[in-house]
Design a protein around this motif. Structure first.
Motif, PDB file in Angstrom:
ATOM      1  N   ASN A 255       0.708  -1.276  -0.134  1.00 25.42           N
ATOM      2  CA  ASN A 255       0.078  -0.019  -0.016  1.00 25.42           C
ATOM      3  C   ASN A 255       0.640   1.156  -0.052  1.00 25.42           C
ATOM      4  O   ASN A 255       2.065   1.133  -0.229  1.00 25.42           O
ATOM      5  N   THR A 256       0.211   2.455   0.113  1.00 24.39           N
ATOM      6  CA  THR A 256       0.875   3.759  -0.057  1.00 24.39           C
ATOM      7  C   THR A 256       1.661   3.968   1.371  1.00 24.39           C
ATOM      8  O   THR A 256       1.385   3.466   2.537  1.00 24.39           O
ATOM      9  N   ILE A 257       2.870   4.859   1.024  1.00 23.35           N
ATOM     10  CA  ILE A 257       3.581   5.129   2.436  1.00 23.35           C
ATOM     11  C   ILE A 257       3.750   6.578   2.542  1.00 23.35           C
ATOM     12  O   ILE A 257       3.963   7.227   1.353  1.00 23.35           O
ATOM     13  N   GLU A 258       3.321   7.085   3.784  1.00 22.22           N
ATOM     14  CA  GLU A 258       2.995   8.374   3.895  1.00 22.22           C
ATOM     15  C   GLU A 258       4.506   9.236   3.799  1.00 22.22           C
ATOM     16  O   GLU A 258       5.393   9.055   4.270  1.00 22.22           O
ATOM     17  N   THR A 261       5.499  11.383   7.396  1.00 20.93           N
ATOM     18  CA  THR A 261       5.877  10.794   8.631  1.00 20.93           C
ATOM     19  C   THR A 261       7.182   9.639   8.247  1.00 20.93           C
ATOM     20  O   THR A 261       7.680   9.091   9.098  1.00 20.93           O
ATOM     21  N   LYS A 395      -1.956  14.878 -11.394  1.00 23.98           N
ATOM     22  CA  LYS A 395      -2.926  13.946 -10.636  1.00 23.98           C
ATOM     23  C   LYS A 395      -3.193  12.733 -11.202  1.00 23.98           C
ATOM     24  O   LYS A 395      -3.440  11.662 -10.581  1.00 23.98           O
ATOM     25  N   ASP A 399      -2.794   9.410  -9.231  1.00 25.47           N
ATOM     26  CA  ASP A 399      -3.919   8.198  -8.930  1.00 25.47           C
ATOM     27  C   ASP A 399      -3.417   7.078  -9.511  1.00 25.47           C
ATOM     28  O   ASP A 399      -3.828   5.869  -8.834  1.00 25.47           O
ATOM     29  N   GLN A 402      -0.920   5.236  -7.071  1.00 27.07           N
ATOM     30  CA  GLN A 402      -1.695   4.810  -5.837  1.00 27.07           C
ATOM     31  C   GLN A 402      -2.721   3.747  -6.340  1.00 27.07           C
ATOM     32  O   GLN A 402      -2.550   2.789  -5.250  1.00 27.07           O
ATOM     33  N   ALA A 403      -3.357   3.753  -7.230  1.00 30.63           N
ATOM     34  CA  ALA A 403      -4.219   2.575  -7.526  1.00 30.63           C
ATOM     35  C   ALA A 403      -3.489   1.315  -7.693  1.00 30.63           C
ATOM     36  O   ALA A 403      -4.042   0.132  -7.473  1.00 30.63           O
ATOM     37  N   THR A 406      -2.075   0.040  -4.316  1.00 30.85           N
ATOM     38  CA  THR A 406      -3.045  -0.386  -3.232  1.00 30.85           C
ATOM     39  C   THR A 406      -3.439  -1.683  -3.870  1.00 30.85           C
ATOM     40  O   THR A 406      -4.588  -2.167  -3.330  1.00 30.85           O
TER      41      THR A 406
ATOM     42  N   LEU B 125      -2.035  11.762  12.648  1.00 30.41           N
ATOM     43  CA  LEU B 125      -1.169  11.438  11.477  1.00 30.41           C
ATOM     44  C   LEU B 125      -0.194  10.544  12.160  1.00 30.41           C
ATOM     45  O   LEU B 125       0.136   9.361  11.838  1.00 30.41           O
ATOM     46  N   PHE B 126       0.370  11.003  13.501  1.00 29.93           N
ATOM     47  CA  PHE B 126       1.285  10.160  14.125  1.00 29.93           C
ATOM     48  C   PHE B 126       0.494   9.084  14.861  1.00 29.93           C
ATOM     49  O   PHE B 126       1.147   7.980  15.247  1.00 29.93           O
ATOM     50  N   THR B 129       0.323   6.362  11.866  1.00 34.36           N
ATOM     51  CA  THR B 129       1.536   6.049  11.209  1.00 34.36           C
ATOM     52  C   THR B 129       1.727   4.490  11.535  1.00 34.36           C
ATOM     53  O   THR B 129       1.912   4.100  12.445  1.00 34.36           O
ATOM     54  N   PRO B 130       2.063   3.716  10.371  1.00 32.19           N
ATOM     55  CA  PRO B 130       2.514   2.291  10.757  1.00 32.19           C
ATOM     56  C   PRO B 130       3.775   2.164  11.504  1.00 32.19           C
ATOM     57  O   PRO B 130       4.556   3.050  11.390  1.00 32.19           O
ATOM     58  N   ASN B 148      -1.190  -0.538   7.957  1.00 31.72           N
ATOM     59  CA  ASN B 148      -0.962   0.789   6.956  1.00 31.72           C
ATOM     60  C   ASN B 148      -2.334   1.368   7.221  1.00 31.72           C
ATOM     61  O   ASN B 148      -2.902   1.321   6.072  1.00 31.72           O
ATOM     62  N   GLY B 151      -2.638   4.242   4.563  1.00 30.93           N
ATOM     63  CA  GLY B 151      -2.207   3.582   3.107  1.00 30.93           C
ATOM     64  C   GLY B 151      -2.967   2.779   2.348  1.00 30.93           C
ATOM     65  O   GLY B 151      -2.764   2.560   1.286  1.00 30.93           O
ATOM     66  N   ASN B 152      -4.089   2.438   3.099  1.00 32.41           N
ATOM     67  CA  ASN B 152      -4.763   1.446   2.447  1.00 32.41           C
ATOM     68  C   ASN B 152      -6.180   1.800   2.308  1.00 32.41           C
ATOM     69  O   ASN B 152      -6.957   2.486   2.969  1.00 32.41           O
ATOM     70  N   PRO B 153      -6.745   1.632   1.149  1.00 32.86           N
ATOM     71  CA  PRO B 153      -7.952   2.435   0.249  1.00 32.86           C
ATOM     72  C   PRO B 153      -9.101   1.965   1.461  1.00 32.86           C
ATOM     73  O   PRO B 153     -10.418   2.462   1.396  1.00 32.86           O
ATOM     74  N   ILE B 234      -3.606  17.426   5.639  1.00 30.84           N
ATOM     75  CA  ILE B 234      -2.335  16.945   6.394  1.00 30.84           C
ATOM     76  C   ILE B 234      -2.316  15.333   6.433  1.00 30.84           C
ATOM     77  O   ILE B 234      -1.354  14.687   6.092  1.00 30.84           O
ATOM     78  N   LEU B 235      -3.414  14.676   6.275  1.00 32.26           N
ATOM     79  CA  LEU B 235      -3.742  13.206   6.367  1.00 32.26           C
ATOM     80  C   LEU B 235      -3.570  12.488   5.274  1.00 32.26           C
ATOM     81  O   LEU B 235      -2.480  11.597   5.366  1.00 32.26           O
ATOM     82  N   LYS B 237      -4.124  14.049   1.705  1.00 32.40           N
ATOM     83  CA  LYS B 237      -4.421  14.414   0.607  1.00 32.40           C
ATOM     84  C   LYS B 237      -5.458  13.992  -0.629  1.00 32.40           C
ATOM     85  O   LYS B 237      -5.222  13.810  -1.728  1.00 32.40           O
ATOM     86  N   GLY B 239      -5.811  10.909  -0.757  1.00 33.65           N
ATOM     87  CA  GLY B 239      -5.445   9.525  -1.523  1.00 33.65           C
ATOM     88  C   GLY B 239      -5.737   8.488  -0.421  1.00 33.65           C
ATOM     89  O   GLY B 239      -6.294   8.709   0.620  1.00 33.65           O
ATOM     90  N   PRO B 240      -5.095   7.246  -0.473  1.00 37.03           N
ATOM     91  CA  PRO B 240      -4.571   6.861  -1.909  1.00 37.03           C
ATOM     92  C   PRO B 240      -5.777   6.744  -2.921  1.00 37.03           C
ATOM     93  O   PRO B 240      -6.667   6.162  -2.741  1.00 37.03           O
ATOM     94  N   ASP B 241      -5.370   7.026  -4.203  1.00 33.18           N
ATOM     95  CA  ASP B 241      -6.345   7.119  -5.420  1.00 33.18           C
ATOM     96  C   ASP B 241      -7.654   7.552  -4.655  1.00 33.18           C
ATOM     97  O   ASP B 241      -8.658   6.963  -5.128  1.00 33.18           O
ATOM     98  N   ASN B 242      -7.726   8.587  -4.450  1.00 37.48           N
ATOM     99  CA  ASN B 242      -9.025   9.304  -4.014  1.00 37.48           C
ATOM    100  C   ASN B 242      -9.780   8.668  -3.090  1.00 37.48           C
ATOM    101  O   ASN B 242     -11.048   9.080  -2.821  1.00 37.48           O
TER     102      ASN B 242
END
Lengths: 430, 293
Positions: A255-258, A261, A395, A399, A402-403, A406, B125-126, B129-130, B148, B151-153, B234-235, B237, B239-242
């Motif tokens: 998955n995605t990594i922030e 952080t 964008k 996307d 990220q798609a 994930t 956010l913290f 965080t994983p 995560n 980070g996981n939809p 902040i958290l 944006k 995402g992920p992928d909207n």
């Protein structure tokens, strides 16, 4: 009622103070400049210091340097100021805002402002890789200032612990995977205690992806900013590799990594390697409790990274005097000495070769060699993704990345549809 | 008409004028201008805007991201509104009773409301965080880790809903607390003499009496579920992928990242109309059940 009166009195005195002070500080030319800060650290202080030095050297020019948030905020504020008729004369903005600014007819090319041969020579004094994002239609529109590339930070202690040579970080994708796998540490119950690698995929995924594609010898767009190569086979391959790092090789979390952080993850030893902006160098150096190294990004077919960061732009809505004063300020701030100082206090790249010839930067690089990695990597660097309609086109790629990461879509599918949509947006600019 | 009435009328209008000017300048005019702009094409200096009729709306109907953020927003509303309102009511009844350290508990419940949303998002956010985050560190004591969350939809929207409930419940609690304190204690005494249980008393006395507050809170909660997007900056944006993007955040992106003011205006019109319909619906539907005193 009493409090209302007191309030009025305070307001009145504040107003008169304001009038007095603005009268007192009347200078020949007044410049307003917005600048963004995208990485941690007290950069506003550094900028204020540089500007104060400039005002001391040029008492007839007054500069209001205004911190304007991140890159996106800075662009919005500058463009809003422009529309409101109270514009800034110059600003530091994202290097990739160039097409947007040209389309809004907001900026002037430096070629149209420079007067002397000395000025013209100055335009050529920067690293060519850093100029790529500032040049289009055969003219220079942006002067590099707070510029970065992606580098690989790695935890030397973790390398030693895994039985790897801390002085030879991975130089190829294969090594990245094999060494990464050795660096993954699991506890007794099989939970990962430390990952091998983290590449951030929020915030600026297209930027990290620009590195992976360049390493696969593929750029993401053309120099005119009206064509993208999202669905090229080598682009797809690069995205597949990114996903495999997490899915197949188990080197990186899935998955995605922030983005926000990640630095903390690295500093707490939760990942042995991270890809991040050089803009983080100074703050990592300050906070790392372990021995860390900085390396160029690895290669598949070649090494590669996009450049990133902010350029100086001069706005069209400005008088000749203001333009001259702006030039003076920009030349002052990009002088080798100041560039060296700026680079040391931030970690951003010294934007010109002669900055690295200054005593300051020379001795700094000597005692802290990681500071030179970004410079050496410039040889392999390319422009950051930037096109017309850049927000949308970017964008689409974000996307798609990220798609894919994930697991919602395959790389071919995600990039294919991103390319179709990008084509539709860019058609009218061809 | 006698002249004194005219003078009274004029007097009244003059008193209203300052407020009216601001309302028109900052609320009504922008709303109408937005509607107008939604019928024009995107404008740049080089390419001025031209009238395109309903084209922007047609584009919107085929815009996948638009439908995704609408779906997200509906889930977000379903997730946040009932939970935060119910929680607020429970907390208010709890801190309205006689309990030791009541002031402290009230303050604790209200604290999230005082914090700016951006600060809250940075804290959470913290949490999320994983590996190094609070939640993961807590879970790792039981042998789970490496979730995560953002980070996981599949989990990201729920994470944002939880944070929003935490942030909002305390705010709504204050309204309920005020409402509860205005209920005459005699009612409770009378109910007790009649032998009514606590639940019965709540259901038949307290709840109907605080209904006007519930209506007010509900309308606010609905508006907030469309209005609050600060934390997304902040958290995630979006995402992920909207997966965590909301309608207003998308409008922001279109307006200030894509600089497509026309399309942003179109989306704004949709948001305004939706909110208006919901608010009117709430008033009509609930009016019958609300007893104003």
């Amino acid at each position: 009622m009493k409090s209302v009166k007191r309030y009025m009195a305070v307001m009145a005195s504040a107003l008169s103070l304001l009038i007095l002070s603005s009268n007192g500080a009347l200078a020949a030319t007044e410049l307003t400049m917005y600048y963004p800060v995208a990485v941690g650290g007290p950069l506003t202080k550094v900028v204020d210091g540089l500007v104060a030095d400039f005002e001391k050297a040029n008492p007839d020019i007054k500069v209001n340097a205004i911190y304007a948030g991140n890159y996106n905020d800075a662009r919005i504020k500058a463009l809003a100021a422009l529309k409101s008729g109270d514009p800034a004369q110059l600003s530091v903005m994202f290097s990739i805002d160039i097409y947007e600014l040209i389309e809004q007819d907001a900026i002037v090319a430096f070629d149209d402002i420079v007067e002397t041969d000395d000025d013209r020579a100055w335009l050529k004094s920067f690293y060519p890789a850093l100029m790529e994002n500032g040049v289009t239609q055969g003219k220079v529109w942006g002067i590099p200032f707070q510029r970065s590339t992606i580098v690989m930070y790695y935890n030397k202690d973790a390398f030693r612990e895994a039985g790897l040579d801390p002085d030879s970080p991975p130089a190829t994708w294969d090594e990245l995977v094999s060494m990464g796998q050795k660096l993954v540490k699991k506890d007794a119950s099989g939970n990962v205690d430390r990952w091998g690698l983290m590449i951030p995929s929020t915030g600026y995924p297209y930027w990290m992806f620009g590195a992976l594609t360049m390493q696969n010898d593929q750029v993401l767009m053309n120099g005119d900013g009206n064509e993208t190569y999202y669905d090229a086979p080598s682009t797809v391959e690069a995205l597949q590799f990114w996903r495999d790092l997490g899915d197949k090789h188990g080197v990186m979390p899935a998955n995605t990594i922030e983005w926000g952080t990640l630095r903390q993850n690295f500093l707490e030893g939760k990942t042995a390697m991270m890809w991040h902006s050089t803009g983080n160098l100074t703050i990592v150096k300050k906070n790392a409790t372990f021995d860390f190294g900085v390396a160029m990004l690895p290669a598949k077919k070649r090494r590669g990274t996009p450049t990133g960061g902010g350029n100086f732009y001069i706005f069209k809505k400005s008088t000749p005097e203001e333009r001259a004063a702006s030039m003076k300020l920009i030349r002052f701030l990009t002088a080798p000495d100041r560039t060296a100082e700026w680079s040391i206090s931030t970690g951003y790249i010294g934007t010109r070769p002669d900055a690295y010839e200054t005593d300051k930067l020379k001795s700094y690089v000597m005692e802290f060699p990681p500071a030179a990695v970004a410079r050496d990597q410039l040889e392999f660097a390319t422009a950051e993704l930037s096109t017309y309609q850049t927000g949308r086109v970017r964008k689409l790629l974000d996307d798609a990345i990220q798609a894919t990461l994930t697991g919602a879509k395959s790389p071919e599918e995600a990039l294919g549809s991103a390319q179709d949509q990008a084509d539709r947006l860019l058609k009218r600019y061809r | 008409m006698p002249s004194s009435t005219i003078r009274n009328q004029a007097y009244g209008w003059l008193l209203l004028t300052p407020a009216a000017i601001f309302l028109i300048a900052f609320t009504h005019y922008p709303a109408i201008a937005t509607l107008g702009q939604s019928f024009f094409s995107e404008s740049t200096v080089i390419r001025p805007a031209e009238f395109v009729g309903l084209e922007n709306y047609q584009i919107m109907l085929t815009d996948e991201v638009f439908w995704k953020v609408v779906r997200n927003n509906i889930w977000y509303a379903i997730g946040t509104i009932p939970a935060s309102v119910a929680l607020a009511m429970i907390m208010a009844i709890w801190v309205n009773g006689k309990l030791a350290g009541r002031g402290l508990v009230r303050m604790a419940y209200f604290t999230p409301t005082i914090l700016p949303m951006i600060a809250v998002a940075n804290i959470w956010l913290f949490f999320y965080t994983p590996d190094i985050g609070l939640i993961d560190q807590f879970l790792s004591m039981f042998g789970f880790s490496g979730r995560n969350w953002l980070g996981n939809p599949e989990t990201v929207l729920s994470c944002i809903i939880v944070m929003t409930i935490w942030k909002e419940a305390g705010f709504f609690m204050i309204f309920y607390l005020a409402a509860l304190q205005s209920i005459s204690p005699e009612l409770e005494e009378a109910a007790r003499i009649e032998g009514a249980g606590r639940w019965y008393y709540f259901r038949r006395v307290t709840f109907p009496l605080i209904m006007p507050t519930t209506l007010f809170v509900l309308i606010n909660a609905v508006i907030n579920s469309f209005k609050l997007v600060d934390h997304l900056f902040i958290l995630t944006k979006g995402g992920p992928d909207n997966a965590s993007s909301l309608l207003l955040y998308y409008i922001y992106e279109v307006a200030f990242s894509f600089f497509d003011e026309a399309y942003a205006a179109t989306l704004t019109v949709v948001l305004l109309v939706t909110l208006a319909i919901i608010a009117i619906g709430q008033f009509l539907l609930m009016d019958k059940r609300v007893h104003y005193r």
